[in-house]
Write an enzyme that holds these catalytic residues in place. Structure first.
Site, PDB file in Angstrom:
ATOM      1  N   MET A 267       0.662  -1.157   0.052  1.00  0.00           N
ATOM      2  CA  MET A 267       0.075   0.098  -0.009  1.00  0.00           C
ATOM      3  C   MET A 267       1.172   1.307   0.076  1.00  0.00           C
ATOM      4  O   MET A 267       1.159   1.713  -1.103  1.00  0.00           O
ATOM      5  CB  MET A 267      -0.963   0.010   1.174  1.00  0.00           C
ATOM      6  N   ASP A 368       2.691   2.701  16.834  1.00  0.00           N
ATOM      7  CA  ASP A 368       2.156   3.752  17.893  1.00  0.00           C
ATOM      8  C   ASP A 368       0.502   3.492  17.930  1.00  0.00           C
ATOM      9  O   ASP A 368      -0.009   3.788  18.847  1.00  0.00           O
ATOM     10  CB  ASP A 368       2.316   5.229  17.452  1.00  0.00           C
ATOM     11  N   GLN A1203      25.135  30.875   9.912  1.00  0.00           N
ATOM     12  CA  GLN A1203      26.238  29.883  10.372  1.00  0.00           C
ATOM     13  C   GLN A1203      25.938  29.753  11.737  1.00  0.00           C
ATOM     14  O   GLN A1203      26.080  28.672  12.373  1.00  0.00           O
ATOM     15  CB  GLN A1203      27.484  30.503  10.233  1.00  0.00           C
ATOM     16  N   GLU A1270      32.719  27.594  12.539  1.00  0.00           N
ATOM     17  CA  GLU A1270      32.835  26.508  13.566  1.00  0.00           C
ATOM     18  C   GLU A1270      32.401  26.963  15.030  1.00  0.00           C
ATOM     19  O   GLU A1270      31.621  26.044  15.919  1.00  0.00           O
ATOM     20  CB  GLU A1270      34.214  26.020  13.885  1.00  0.00           C
TER      21      GLU A1270
HETATM   22  C1  LIG Z   1      10.506   6.895   7.830  1.00  0.00           C
HETATM   23  C2  LIG Z   1       9.277   6.161   8.629  1.00  0.00           C
HETATM   24  C3  LIG Z   1       8.908   6.635  10.006  1.00  0.00           C
HETATM   25  C4  LIG Z   1       7.886   5.883  10.576  1.00  0.00           C
HETATM   26  N1  LIG Z   1       7.349   6.170  11.826  1.00  0.00           N
HETATM   27  C5  LIG Z   1       6.487   5.557  12.547  1.00  0.00           C
HETATM   28  C6  LIG Z   1       6.032   5.683  13.781  1.00  0.00           C
HETATM   29  O1  LIG Z   1       6.656   6.781  14.380  1.00  0.00           O
HETATM   30  N2  LIG Z   1       5.081   5.066  14.264  1.00  0.00           N
HETATM   31  C7  LIG Z   1       4.760   4.228  14.000  1.00  0.00           C
HETATM   32  O2  LIG Z   1       3.754   3.559  14.429  1.00  0.00           O
HETATM   33  N3  LIG Z   1       5.007   3.814  12.531  1.00  0.00           N
HETATM   34  C8  LIG Z   1       6.075   4.405  12.156  1.00  0.00           C
HETATM   35  N4  LIG Z   1       6.303   3.911  10.775  1.00  0.00           N
HETATM   36  C9  LIG Z   1       5.984   2.916  10.133  1.00  0.00           C
HETATM   37  C10 LIG Z   1       4.559   3.227   9.411  1.00  0.00           C
HETATM   38  O3  LIG Z   1       3.515   3.406   9.898  1.00  0.00           O
HETATM   39  C11 LIG Z   1       4.169   1.751   8.681  1.00  0.00           C
HETATM   40  O4  LIG Z   1       5.259   1.132   8.006  1.00  0.00           O
HETATM   41  C12 LIG Z   1       3.034   1.799   7.846  1.00  0.00           C
HETATM   42  O5  LIG Z   1       2.048   2.406   8.505  1.00  0.00           O
HETATM   43  C13 LIG Z   1       2.684   0.722   6.905  1.00  0.00           C
HETATM   44  O6  LIG Z   1       1.885   1.025   6.052  1.00  0.00           O
HETATM   45  P1  LIG Z   1       1.965   0.821   4.630  1.00  0.00           P
HETATM   46  O7  LIG Z   1       0.778   0.960   3.921  1.00  0.00           O
HETATM   47  O8  LIG Z   1       3.139   1.561   4.172  1.00  0.00           O
HETATM   48  O9  LIG Z   1       2.266  -0.681   4.400  1.00  0.00           O
HETATM   49  P2  LIG Z   1       3.284  -1.428   3.218  1.00  0.00           P
HETATM   50  O10 LIG Z   1       4.739  -1.275   3.250  1.00  0.00           O
HETATM   51  O11 LIG Z   1       2.573  -1.036   2.040  1.00  0.00           O
HETATM   52  O12 LIG Z   1       2.842  -3.245   3.880  1.00  0.00           O
HETATM   53  C14 LIG Z   1       3.176  -3.347   5.148  1.00  0.00           C
HETATM   54  C15 LIG Z   1       2.758  -4.908   5.586  1.00  0.00           C
HETATM   55  O13 LIG Z   1       1.386  -4.764   5.562  1.00  0.00           O
HETATM   56  C16 LIG Z   1       0.509  -5.849   4.660  1.00  0.00           C
HETATM   57  N5  LIG Z   1      -0.630  -4.918   4.387  1.00  0.00           N
HETATM   58  C17 LIG Z   1      -0.875  -3.867   4.120  1.00  0.00           C
HETATM   59  N6  LIG Z   1      -2.202  -3.762   3.683  1.00  0.00           N
HETATM   60  C18 LIG Z   1      -2.743  -4.920   4.175  1.00  0.00           C
HETATM   61  C19 LIG Z   1      -4.048  -5.590   4.160  1.00  0.00           C
HETATM   62  N7  LIG Z   1      -4.979  -4.520   3.958  1.00  0.00           N
HETATM   63  N8  LIG Z   1      -4.208  -6.698   4.430  1.00  0.00           N
HETATM   64  C20 LIG Z   1      -3.449  -7.442   5.003  1.00  0.00           C
HETATM   65  N9  LIG Z   1      -1.977  -6.926   4.846  1.00  0.00           N
HETATM   66  C21 LIG Z   1      -1.920  -5.902   4.595  1.00  0.00           C
HETATM   67  C22 LIG Z   1       1.616  -5.959   3.581  1.00  0.00           C
HETATM   68  O14 LIG Z   1       1.299  -7.360   3.030  1.00  0.00           O
HETATM   69  C23 LIG Z   1       2.929  -5.935   4.210  1.00  0.00           C
HETATM   70  O15 LIG Z   1       3.251  -7.131   4.738  1.00  0.00           O
HETATM   71  C24 LIG Z   1       7.360   4.597   9.919  1.00  0.00           C
HETATM   72  C25 LIG Z   1       7.829   4.255   8.835  1.00  0.00           C
HETATM   73  C26 LIG Z   1       8.627   5.020   7.977  1.00  0.00           C
HETATM   74  C27 LIG Z   1       9.387   4.653   6.795  1.00  0.00           C
END
Ligand SMILES: Cc1cc2nc3c(=O)[nH]c(=O)nc-3n(C[C@H](O)[C@H](O)[C@H](O)COP(=O)(O)OP(=O)(O)OC[C@H]3O[C@@H](n4cnc5c(N)ncnc54)[C@H](O)[C@@H]3O)c2cc1C
Ligand code: FES
Ligand code: FES
Length: 1339
Positions: A267, A368, A1203, A1270
């Site tokens: 996603m 979270d 700076q 610096e």
């Molecule tokens: C820079 C950064 C900072 C972050 N900071 C935080 C933070 O402060 N707190 C926190 O809680 N999280 C944090 N995250 C994590 C982030 O919230 C999760 O990575 C995100 O919510 C995952 O959602 P996505 O749609 O990107 O997942 P994807 O990467 O697209 O998928 C993740 C997993 O979920 C599965 N999946 C997705 N949708 C479904 C569905 N509908 N049914 C079944 N399986 C599914 C996929 O198969 C995969 O295994 C951070 C991530 C990054 C990169």
């Protein structure tokens, strides 16, 4: 999926132009697509993992349901191209440019001086631009939220915020513009200003382009038509290693997941993307259901709200915010808890794409949202071939690290969040290494339900993240509380139970075990207090929390206040055309803001160009038995593997008399030691090849990691240094008190936004090489390359257009990588590009030296320090690099501002098996002075007074000799100190702080004022020379070359100002060209805060020569113009080209005699900071900072204030946040912004005032200015000492007075543990030696 229903054609728009891709590559992210395929290089690579925002773009999508267009910012580095069907992408190039029209966002960030090196600027611009597309009149909070996911290492953020603030209606007031205490709203004039004399401003708000929405690209009508009219069909893209399937219906999705249960559903790609990139995860099939409408449906019912699992966290946040306004407050307990977490989760760009379902299923141990969902009785609706089912999100759902109880073929359709019931209350808390955009250390959701009208607990649910492999439930603790009254005794029992229930192994991955455990308790305590307050509000209990106790639940202040930047106006009568002394914008700021500025990796690919990837050691200390490159060579596209044997010339480089291998020959001495390099047609292939190089090692016993181990094994780089003034040993016999203490200061990663980058191009004849390189010392790169290849220096030309941040990290380390890249270019005869990925850069290139400082101090009852003996142990890593110079500078600055009559310092560079450390802004001074100031602090604590009193008593007061017998006048040091105290209103604020601390049990405030005396220039005299080359062309335009490199510090802008003054022509006629060793040879490094001093004099010299040469033609035609004089001069055969030279000061340091004149002069300053600390979590806020700096007569106040602010924030990072962590076997864990936290916009002082000392002159530098790059970094320690002051106040509550050790950085962990609260006291310390900690304790 039936064949005829699917397509492999992808269609989207970039900057208004249609892009069609047949068979897009599932592994390609938008960032590389933009940069490599479309040649849109304005979007930058900073980390590749969503953590820095350098790659921010705006994505717009048409929503057929609502017929609206959604605009959101996103990180292009995590956005798969395959996911862009129907999207319109806008990059920095798409909103404005210098050829047609610059966009107001670009203009305002540039004009407000928000762009220094400029590498972060396009990302900042795009975050702000997207905000304006959605909200043309944002408030301050909107702005800081929008910029929360963007890192900048140069500016300190204040000017970026100020530029953006001009769009806010809130800024139409002189308070909001930083015009000080007086406000137009009150009819006041700011203090010290008369009506006739408006203070000089850094930029003119009248002179800004208005925001004009007609300038925005319209959303492509074709995409609207496509969405409305064309049937959506599934897509299938086949890449080299992966297949990407994007279904459009739920049935198809279910079918796909049934056939490929192991295929992830991508996603937002914010979990899967980093896993593939950084952990080497590989998925042959990827299913991308972002076009399946059912996953985005939202249903509101009286029972709660159901979010489609695909809804982004931003959408969830916006809808919950709406609901909280709509429905009665008592029903929104869970919603508000979620909002609390969503406000700090990731940056805006992450929240815009990360899906709610993805967050749940990713099952991060420190997610979270999951603790809130679980504690809040939320449910998942799940679908598979077998049908639908509902799952309660509880402890049984989270089964392990990244694992849930979902069956592989199940799809989360939606998440149901119930409204809260009567008597039910919920709260969420999190503590993270940085306030925003950082995964939490511990996070929690807590829900209680009371029996109506009583304080008896009916239900209780507590979940934590960060204290185990997955979200965990405190089930037993909850069970022990249910049925009891919510009172002190119950909660006291609950803490005991919780301590027993949530226990962590002392070796827990991620470390911070004591801290995590104490947080579980203190967060419960916060919940307890909130509930007690609720019960009082409901009239269930009679007594509310006292004011002092309720400080535990009051949030830390957050609101940014107006800030001041005060500087001197130019002298009366200075010509309006003379730019010296005026706040001139960085000369490339507009190009940087439009993305047109060319950085090394933006140079177009050369014909036949190869990419180089380094292979580094996985062992801390081992003999190399064999390097097997055969498999690597078999990877398609791999052209060669370069080892030490391929080096035609010198296989090592010599620095400070010590040899260092270019590539390891027989032995490796740290993890990350460069062994060989793979060159291939592209980076992907080179990376694959590098992974297949097999190195056989024979491990050597007993690697050395810490300074203690180095001391034990006498593992040092020699010589050690010692300096003494007076007779320290004798003096100790005559003092009232002697105190011994120590402090550890961790290292600091440079984290320049542009990683190490270079392109080496063999010309094909006469052994010539052109090297395009991002470095601070092109001559050193040139010489090193020539020696490595065994050719004369005249065949190698190094070109530095600009550097995307350096901070000392692009002197020696860049050169060694350039040598390796040159060998590859030499051997293959082809251009070779080497651009390190962030993780490689952090692993290989070293950092600031961690230091253990010990002091023994003798002092009198009246606070006079009579004797001090200081020892510094610097962890140098595996090679000497510049360490021996660093430990010298440590000793030369150990007196800081104090006249200690008997003063001795010893310093030693410890040789360890960690990556070699190197120069970093301040070059040992930030370490040196921290130890000194800590000693002063200890004296104050011993005597029970404020450290400022001890500082004043011991400060140099009259013309004095330093401990190396260098005479100086501290007048301006004292002026800075006094003005700082006055401007910061130190006296009365000190009293307020004491009062605050008396009234607040759990929040403490602290203050610290720190002086600095910083020596400018290189102590090796020969390094202070500089040269320039100035050409006047026949059309009157002027080209200036000089030896300094532009790395954001504005040296080119200042040189333009110098040339303008000397030639008496407008700056617009002057162009500063790249730094090029063929134009100006034998340059010295741009370092030691001396670049402007030296190169400015050299440019001045050349311009003076030329101006004098033109004198005859000026006399012949006094009424003529510059243009006519230049034309006449050419006709009269007067040379219009001149070199300039500056010999520099004769500086030296004689370590035998312990005396010298190692500096040209001192830059002075003082800084007062105030913080508020949450004793229960260690979290803090810098409430206010006032800096007064003596920098003589500033050549460019905006550049110099930039700076000052940037260095201060970098210092704040060093002393309070940034932690490098190594495994017990010496492997660097912290290899990107996810693990290593530099300050973000949330970390700037809420009020941040900078004053340049007036009436200061400096006869030792150009136009009476002073070096400033610096010095101010050390003043970031004012925040450290303010935290320590606050902690001291907290310790008093625990009955602890007197000196204590607080190591640097004062992270929330260290701060919280040092506060010694009843909760930290409950945590049993693990017995040292009985376990292996997760991380080494460095230094
Ligand atoms: C820079 C950064 C900072 C972050 N900071 C935080 C933070 O402060 N707190 C926190 O809680 N999280 C944090 N995250 C994590 C982030 O919230 C999760 O990575 C995100 O919510 C995952 O959602 P996505 O749609 O990107 O997942 P994807 O990467 O697209 O998928 C993740 C997993 O979920 C599965 N999946 C997705 N949708 C479904 C569905 N509908 N049914 C079944 N399986 C599914 C996929 O198969 C995969 O295994 C951070 C991530 C990054 C990169
Ligand atoms: S490069 Fe994309 S967020 Fe850092
Ligand atoms: S200007 Fe922001 S990183 Fe350099």
């Amino acid at each position: 999926m039936s064949e005829n229903k699917e397509t492999n054609c992808l269609c989207f728009y970039v900057n208004g132009k249609k892009v069609t891709e047949n068979n897009a590559d599932p592994e390609t992210m938008l960032l590389s697509y933009l940069r490599e395929r479309l040649r849109l290089t304005g979007t930058k690579y900073g980390c590749g993992g969503g953590g820095c925002g350098a790659c921010t773009v705006m994505v717009s999508r048409y929503q057929p349901g609502t017929k609206t267009i959604l605009h959101y910012s996103a990180n292009a580095c995590l956005l798969p191209v395959c996911q862009l069907q129907g999207a319109a992408v806008t990059t920095v190039e798409g909103i404005g440019n210098t050829k047609t029209r610059v966009h107001p966002v670009q203009e305002r960030i540039a004009k407000a001086h928000g762009s220094q090196c400029g590498f972060c600027t396009p990302g900042m611009v795009m975050s702000m631009y997207t905000l304006l597309r959605n909200k043309p009149q944002p408030n301050m909070e909107d702005i800081t939220v929008a910029l929360g996911g963007n890192l900048c290492r140069c500016t300190g953020y204040r000017p970026i915020v100020d530029g953006c603030k001009t769009f806010s209606p809130e800024s139409n007031c002189c308070q909001a513009n930083g015009n000080g205490a007086g406000c137009c709203l009150n009819g006041d004039l700011p203090p010290e200003r008369s009506e006739n004399e408006p203070p000089p401003q850094l930029f003119d708000q009248e002179d800004l382009l208005p925001l004009d929405p007609t300038q925005d690209l319209i959303f492509p009508p074709e995409l609207i038509l496509m969405a409305e009219m064309e049937p959506q069909v599934s897509q299938l893209f086949r890449g080299e290693r992966m297949v990407w399937v994007s279904p459009v219906s739920l049935e198809e999705l279910i079918q796909l997941k049934t056939s490929h249960p192991q295929a992830p559903l991508v996603m937002g790609n914010t979990n899967i993307g980093p896993d593939i990139k950084f952990k080497g995860a590989w998925h042959p099939i990827i299913i991308s259901p972002t076009r399946v409408q059912e996953l985005f449906e939202v249903t509101k019912t009286p029972q709660g709200v159901c979010f489609g699992a695909g809804c982004s966290l931003s959408v969830v946040k916006a809808l919950l915010e709406g609901l909280v306004q709509e429905i009665p407050e008592e029903k929104t307990e869970i919603y508000r808890s979620l909002l609390q977490q969503l406000g700090n989760l990731g940056g805006q760009q992450i929240r815009n794409v990360a899906s709610i379902g993805g967050n749940i299923v990713s099952a991060y141990p420190n997610s979270d949202l999951n603790p809130v969902f679980a504690a809040g009785n939320c449910t998942l609706n799940v679908v598979s071939k077998r049908g639908r089912r509902e799952i309660l999100l509880n402890k049984d759902f989270f089964v392990g690290f990244g694992k849930t109880s979902l069956k592989p073929d199940e799809i989360v359709l939606s998440v149901f969040i119930p409204v809260s019931r009567q008597g039910e209350f919920m709260r969420a808390f999190r503590q993270a290494p940085r306030k925003e955009n950082a995964l939490a250390t511990v996070t929690t959701g807590m829900r209680v339900m009371f029996i109506e009208g009583s304080s008896v607990v009916k239900e209780l649910s507590i979940y934590y993240g960060g204290v185990g492999p997955c979200t965990v439930s405190a089930t037993k603790t909850c069970a022990a509380v249910i049925g009891r009254k919510w009172d002190e005794q119950t909660l006291s029992d609950a803490y005991t139970q919780l301590l027993d229930e949530i226990s962590l192994s002392p070796s827990h991955p991620g470390g911070q075990v004591e801290f995590r455990r104490s947080l579980t308790l203190s967060l419960l305590f916060k919940f307890n207090l909130q509930m007690l307050h609720k019960l009082w509000e409901m009239n269930v209990i009679q007594e509310d929390l006292s004011e002092g106790v309720s400080s535990a639940i009051r949030p830390l202040p957050k609101q940014l206040q107006p800030s001041l930047q005060e500087f001197q106006a130019v002298v009366k009568g200075q010509s309006g055309d003379d730019p010296v002394g005026r706040p001139i914008m960085h000369r490339s700021a507009i190009s940087q803001a439009t993305g047109e500025a060319v950085y090394c990796d933006d140079i177009p690919k050369m014909d036949g160009e190869l990419h180089l990837v380094l292979v580094t050691s996985t062992r801390p200390h081992a003999k190399i038995l064999d390097i097997d490159i055969s498999e690597a060579l078999r990877v398609p596209g791999v052209v060669d593997v370069i080892t030490s044997k391929d080096i035609p010339g010198k296989k090592f480089r010599t620095f400070t008399g010590i040899d260092e291998d270019i590539l390891a020959q027989n032995e490796v001495s740290c993890v990350g030691h460069m062994v060989c390099a793979v060159v291939a047609d592209n980076r992907k292939q080179a990376k694959r090849g590098a992974a297949l190089v097999k190195i056989a090692y024979e491990d050597q016993p007993g690697p050395v990691f810490t300074v203690e181990e180095a001391i034990e094994k006498q593992s040092f780089f020699l010589p050690q240094r010692m300096i003494e003034r007076g007779n320290v040993d004798e003096a100790f016999d005559k003092v009232d008190h002697i105190y011994e203490g120590e402090i550890r200061l961790g290292g600091q990663e440079h984290f320049y936004m542009e990683t190490q980058s270079m392109v080496v191009v063999p010309s094909g004849e006469e052994r010539e090489l052109k090297v395009y390189i991002s470095c601070q010392h092109p001559t050193y790169a040139q010489e090193s390359i020539a020696e490595t290849l065994g050719i004369p220096s005249n065949r190698v030309s190094c070109h530095v257009k600009r550097v995307g941040g350096a901070f000392g990290g692009k002197v020696t380390k860049t050169s060694i990588i350039a040598c390796i890249t040159s060998v590859a270019a030499w051997k293959t005869g082809r251009a070779v590009r080497c651009v390190l990925e962030r993780g490689e850069d952090m692993l290989i290139t070293g950092a600031r030296h961690p230091v253990l400082g010990k002091h023994k101090v003798g002092f009198m009852n009246d606070g006079r320090i009579i004797a001090a003996d200081l020892h510094y142990y610097a962890n140098s890593g595996n090679t000497a690099d510049e360490s021996l110079l660093v430990i010298e500078k440590i000793l030369l600055h150990l007196d800081n501002a104090y006249k200690v009559p008997n003063l001795r310092g010893r310093s030693v560079a410890c040789k360890t098996n960690l990556p070699s450390n190197t120069a970093f802004r301040g070059f040992g001074v930030p370490q040196s002075m921290l130890v000194t100031e800590n000693m002063i602090n200890d004296v104050a604590m011993k005597l029970g007074c404020n450290a400022e009193e001890i500082r004043e008593i011991n400060m140099y007061k009259e013309v004095s000799l330093t401990h190396y017998k260098f005479e100086f006048d501290p007048k301006n040091l004292l002026r800075c100190w006094d003005e700082c105290k006055e401007k910061s209103d130190y006296g009365s604020r000190r009293k307020s702080v004491a009062q605050f601390n008396q009234q607040n049990r759990w929040k403490k405030r602290g203050m610290a004022t720190i002086p600095i005396k910083y020596g400018i220039a290189f102590s090796d005299g020969f390094l202070n020379q500089a040269a320039s080359l100035v050409h006047i062309y026949k059309d009157g335009s002027v080209l200036v070359s000089h030896g300094g490199t532009e790395m954001g510090q504005g040296i080119h802008t200042k040189m333009q100002q110098v040339a303008s003054r000397e030639l008496h022509i407008p700056a617009s006629l002057i162009h500063i060209t790249e730094t090029n060793t063929s134009a100006v040879p034998n340059t010295c490094p741009s370092a030691a805060s001396f670049g402007t001093d030296a190169n400015g004099m050299a440019v001045k010299d050349a311009c003076e020569i030329l101006y004098q040469r033109l004198e005859p033609v000026r006399k012949q035609n006094p009424e003529g113009t510059w243009q006519t004089w230049v034309t006449s001069a050419f006709i009269q055969r007067i040379s219009l080209s001149a070199t300039g030279y500056y010999r520099g000061h004769d500086l030296y340091m004689d370590w035998e005699k312990q005396e010298g004149q190692p500096y040209a002069y001192f830059t002075y300053g003082a800084c007062c900071s105030e913080v508020e600390v949450d004793c229960l979590t260690g979290d803090y806020r810098t409430v206010r900072t006032d800096i007064v700096m003596d920098i003589g007569r500033s050549i460019n106040p905006s550049v110099d204030i930039g700076q000052i602010e940037g260095a201060f924030i970098q210092g704040l990072g060093l002393y309070t946040m940034e932690e490098l962590k190594f495994s017990p076997s010496g492997v660097l864990y912290t290899r990107g912004p996810s693990q290593y936290k530099i300050p973000a916009v949330c970390d700037i002082p809420l009020q941040f005032n900078v004053y340049l000392l007036s009436g200061s002159d400096n006869p030792h530098a150009i136009y009476s200015s002073k070096g400033i790059g610096e010095p101010v970094l050390f003043l970031g320690s004012s925040v450290f000492f303010a935290i320590k002051d606050a902690v001291a106040a907290a310790r008093v509550e625990a009955g602890m007075v007197g000196p204590f050790t607080l190591n640097s950085p004062a992270t929330p962990e260290r701060t919280c543990l040092a506060c010694n609260t009843p909760f930290t006291q409950k945590i049993p310390a693990s017995k040292q030696g009985s376990f292996q900690p997760w991380a080494l304790s460095i230094p």
